[in-house]
Motif scaffolding. Sequence first.
Motif, mmCIF file in Angstrom:
data_model
loop_
_atom_site.group_PDB
_atom_site.id
_atom_site.type_symbol
_atom_site.label_atom_id
_atom_site.label_comp_id
_atom_site.label_asym_id
_atom_site.label_seq_id
_atom_site.Cartn_x
_atom_site.Cartn_y
_atom_site.Cartn_z
ATOM 1 N N GLU A 1 -38.208 40.129 -3.261
ATOM 2 C CA GLU A 1 -38.333 39.099 -2.222
ATOM 3 C C GLU A 1 -37.174 39.225 -1.237
ATOM 4 O O GLU A 1 -37.339 39.077 -0.048
ATOM 5 N N GLU A 2 -35.994 39.488 -1.803
ATOM 6 C CA GLU A 2 -34.845 39.602 -0.896
ATOM 7 C C GLU A 2 -33.934 40.763 -1.293
ATOM 8 O O GLU A 2 -32.777 40.591 -1.618
ATOM 9 N N TYR A 3 -34.528 41.946 -1.191
ATOM 10 C CA TYR A 3 -33.808 43.194 -1.440
ATOM 11 C C TYR A 3 -33.154 43.579 -0.109
ATOM 12 O O TYR A 3 -33.491 44.566 0.515
ATOM 13 N N ASN B 1 -30.650 28.648 -8.359
ATOM 14 C CA ASN B 1 -31.754 27.828 -7.839
ATOM 15 C C ASN B 1 -32.694 28.656 -6.968
ATOM 16 O O ASN B 1 -33.855 28.312 -6.785
ATOM 17 N N ASP B 2 -32.185 29.739 -6.448
ATOM 18 C CA ASP B 2 -32.935 30.605 -5.542
ATOM 19 C C ASP B 2 -33.719 31.633 -6.363
ATOM 20 O O ASP B 2 -33.199 32.686 -6.719
ATOM 21 N N GLY B 3 -34.940 31.297 -6.697
ATOM 22 C CA GLY B 3 -35.771 32.218 -7.477
ATOM 23 C C GLY B 3 -35.686 31.985 -8.970
ATOM 24 O O GLY B 3 -36.670 31.620 -9.616
ATOM 25 N N HIS C 1 -25.791 25.396 -1.582
ATOM 26 C CA HIS C 1 -25.267 26.592 -2.257
ATOM 27 C C HIS C 1 -26.113 27.838 -2.005
ATOM 28 O O HIS C 1 -25.917 28.868 -2.636
ATOM 29 N N TRP C 2 -27.070 27.710 -1.092
ATOM 30 C CA TRP C 2 -27.969 28.822 -0.784
ATOM 31 C C TRP C 2 -27.182 30.084 -0.393
ATOM 32 O O TRP C 2 -26.334 30.046 0.491
ATOM 33 N N HIS C 3 -27.465 31.192 -1.114
ATOM 34 C CA HIS C 3 -26.821 32.490 -0.889
ATOM 35 C C HIS C 3 -25.301 32.420 -0.957
ATOM 36 O O HIS C 3 -24.603 33.144 -0.251
ATOM 37 N N ARG C 4 -24.824 31.521 -1.821
ATOM 38 C CA ARG C 4 -23.385 31.457 -2.069
ATOM 39 C C ARG C 4 -23.133 31.684 -3.555
ATOM 40 O O ARG C 4 -24.010 31.410 -4.386
#
Length: 362
Positions: free
Chosen positions: A211-213, A178-180, A331-334
Amino acid sequence: MGRTTRWILVGIAVMALVVGLVWQPWTATAEPQQRDRFADDRPVPSSESSPMSRDQFGQDRAGTVAPGKAIPFDGKRSLQYLTELCDIGPRVSGTAGMAKQQKRLVDHFEKHGAKVTRQEFPARQRSQKDAVTMTNLIASWHPDRKQRIILCSHYDTRPAADQEPNRRDWHKPFVSANDGTSGVAFLMELAHHMADIPTGAGVDFVLFDGEEYIFDPGVPGIREGDKYFFGSEHFAQDYAKQRGQLPYRYEAAVLLDLFAHADARLAVEGYSFAFAPGLVTQIWKIAESVGAKSFRFERGFGRSLDVLDDHVALNRAGIPAVDIIDFDYEHWHRLSDTPEKCSPQQMAEVAKVITTWLQGWK
Ligand SMILES: [Zn+2]
């Protein structure tokens, strides 16, 4: 353990349970109240750049939206695309997984008639020894049109699932559905319909790299961590530098991030409203008119209050940009941020709003 100690411990456990039971209903009712009060009292972000008062926020809601042509966006197929991308595995900037994804996307968008541009640039992360090549992908529809709209998402995945409670899980393969990725899958499905959407605007799908390296998040207030938003900052600076000479102009941008889960609540994110109140109002008004119930014309709350995301760089470069996001996603970053958490109906609902909005550009 002696008998008395055991009874003391049992006593403490019972008391904790009683307190828990009494407490729970209280917090359960307190939360919605707090949300409502928040929506009512503070619809306008505190940022100085917000030119609107609370009354204007309310007033702007009036008016009607012309119905658009119905676009048969296929939510199920967009979920299939999401699954396909996640099946590649992690797609961290500069890795083989990212390269594989890029090839798939270039093929897909070209096959459906877009002109695809690769915007490459070197990027060096603070915590890393070597620079990597990052690539923003731009799929342009009606590339000759001078009035242009951006639909965008990031398409890199984070190197670590750093919201996993157990640190040992951080470096297991994290697919960031869902993230990206949900935004990318959404645009892949939308590609099937771009030729049929009656709009006067040229549309650029922009997929941001880096975006999130993030390898080192830093310690707030003590030590600066890694830098976010490489792709959007590069894209925005490049645009701002050339703006005088370019044959086209970006009129608006919509960023999609963490929007595709079944119970998404798409409230108004703070920076979006501070920088682009007119655009926010336009889109949420359309959402109301097409019955898109996940859109709430109220201030985001909790983590969704003010979200630093790729839209900030675009706004700073003079492109009004709105972030459609529900950051309160469990569930963000999981590792559990997997495709089945996303909903075909939700993606189709957002598509209804976006495709109606596109038709408003004459
Ligand atoms: Zn993320």
